[in-house]
Design a protein around this motif. Structure first.
Motif, short mmCIF file in Angstrom:
data_model
loop_
_atom_site.label_atom_id
_atom_site.label_comp_id
_atom_site.label_asym_id
_atom_site.label_seq_id
_atom_site.Cartn_x
_atom_site.Cartn_y
_atom_site.Cartn_z
N PHE A 256 4.89 8.25 4.35
CA PHE A 256 6.12 8.93 4.72
C PHE A 256 6.98 8.02 5.59
N MET A 257 8.29 8.06 5.36
CA MET A 257 9.22 7.34 6.23
C MET A 257 10.33 8.30 6.63
N SER A 258 10.59 8.38 7.92
CA SER A 258 11.63 9.28 8.39
C SER A 258 13.01 8.63 8.25
N LEU A 259 14.02 9.45 8.47
CA LEU A 259 15.40 8.96 8.46
C LEU A 259 15.57 7.81 9.46
N GLN A 260 14.85 7.86 10.57
CA GLN A 260 14.93 6.83 11.60
C GLN A 260 14.08 5.61 11.28
N GLY A 261 13.29 5.67 10.21
CA GLY A 261 12.46 4.53 9.84
C GLY A 261 11.03 4.59 10.34
N ASP A 262 10.66 5.66 11.01
CA ASP A 262 9.28 5.82 11.46
C ASP A 262 8.39 6.10 10.25
N THR A 263 7.18 5.57 10.26
CA THR A 263 6.28 5.73 9.12
C THR A 263 5.03 6.52 9.51
N ARG A 264 4.45 7.16 8.53
CA ARG A 264 3.24 7.96 8.78
C ARG A 264 2.41 7.98 7.50
N TYR A 265 1.11 7.94 7.67
CA TYR A 265 0.17 7.98 6.55
C TYR A 265 -0.76 9.16 6.78
N PRO A 266 -0.54 10.26 6.07
CA PRO A 266 -1.27 11.49 6.35
C PRO A 266 -2.78 11.41 6.18
N ASP A 267 -3.23 10.55 5.32
CA ASP A 267 -4.66 10.46 5.03
C ASP A 267 -5.19 9.13 5.54
N ASP A 268 -6.24 9.19 6.32
CA ASP A 268 -6.84 7.97 6.86
C ASP A 268 -7.30 7.02 5.76
N ALA A 269 -7.51 7.53 4.56
CA ALA A 269 -7.96 6.69 3.46
C ALA A 269 -6.90 5.66 3.06
N MET A 270 -5.61 5.97 3.36
CA MET A 270 -4.52 5.06 3.05
C MET A 270 -4.16 4.16 4.22
N LEU A 271 -4.50 4.58 5.42
CA LEU A 271 -4.13 3.83 6.61
C LEU A 271 -4.75 2.45 6.56
N GLY A 272 -3.91 1.43 6.71
CA GLY A 272 -4.40 0.06 6.65
C GLY A 272 -4.39 -0.54 5.26
N ARG A 273 -4.33 0.31 4.25
CA ARG A 273 -4.27 -0.20 2.87
C ARG A 273 -2.88 -0.05 2.26
N PHE A 274 -2.17 1.03 2.61
CA PHE A 274 -0.85 1.32 2.05
C PHE A 274 0.23 1.08 3.11
N THR A 275 1.36 0.52 2.68
CA THR A 275 2.48 0.32 3.58
C THR A 275 3.76 0.74 2.88
N ILE A 276 4.48 1.67 3.48
CA ILE A 276 5.76 2.11 2.94
C ILE A 276 6.87 1.30 3.60
N SER A 277 7.87 0.94 2.81
CA SER A 277 9.00 0.19 3.37
C SER A 277 10.25 0.49 2.56
N ARG A 278 11.36 0.05 3.09
CA ARG A 278 12.65 0.30 2.45
C ARG A 278 13.57 -0.86 2.72
N ASN A 279 14.25 -1.34 1.68
CA ASN A 279 15.27 -2.37 1.83
C ASN A 279 16.59 -1.66 2.08
#
Length: 117
Positions: free
Chosen positions: A50-73
């Motif tokens: 998840f990425m907020s309007l302000q650019g803050d990111t969150r990964y709801p499931d610990d299984a993705m934390l450290g493996r998945f990265t969300i970003s936006r150009n």
């Protein structure tokens, strides 16, 4: 209004990387909370990043934390999901979506990710 489109999925071996991208009309990613989801038959869509309007990111499931990265150009409003160390259980159709459209049930086009040797 056009649909949000996820692309760049494919077949990858376990442990490999993949980076789907997300395009949307009208720069709606930069103007909204948005995220990446995945869906397997018989289950509900699962938020993976998840990425907020302000650019803050969150990964709801610990299984993705450290493996998945969300970003936006921000220049072209294209979103990405960098996925590393992929596992067979990551196999799913991946979607990107704004929170508003998700709440409306508008899922747009997803991209298949298959993790298999």
């Amino acid at each position: 209004q056009g649909h949000v489109v996820a692309s760049g999925g494919g077949l990858v071996q376990p442990g490999g990387p993949l980076r789907p991208s997300c395009t949307a009309p009208g720069r709606i990613l930069i103007l909204n909370d948005w995220g990446w989801y995945r869906h397997v038959p018989g289950k509900r869509h699962e938020m993976v990043a998840f990425m907020s309007l302000q650019g803050d990111t969150r990964y709801p499931d610990d299984a993705m934390l450290g493996r998945f990265t969300i970003s936006r150009n921000s220049a072209n409003d294209v979103g990405y999901l960098q996925m590393n160390s992929l596992k067979p259980e990551d196999t799913a159709v991946y979607y990107c979506n704004t929170e508003i459209r998700r709440a409306q049930g508008d899922w747009g086009q997803g991209t298949q990710v298959t993790v298999s040797s």
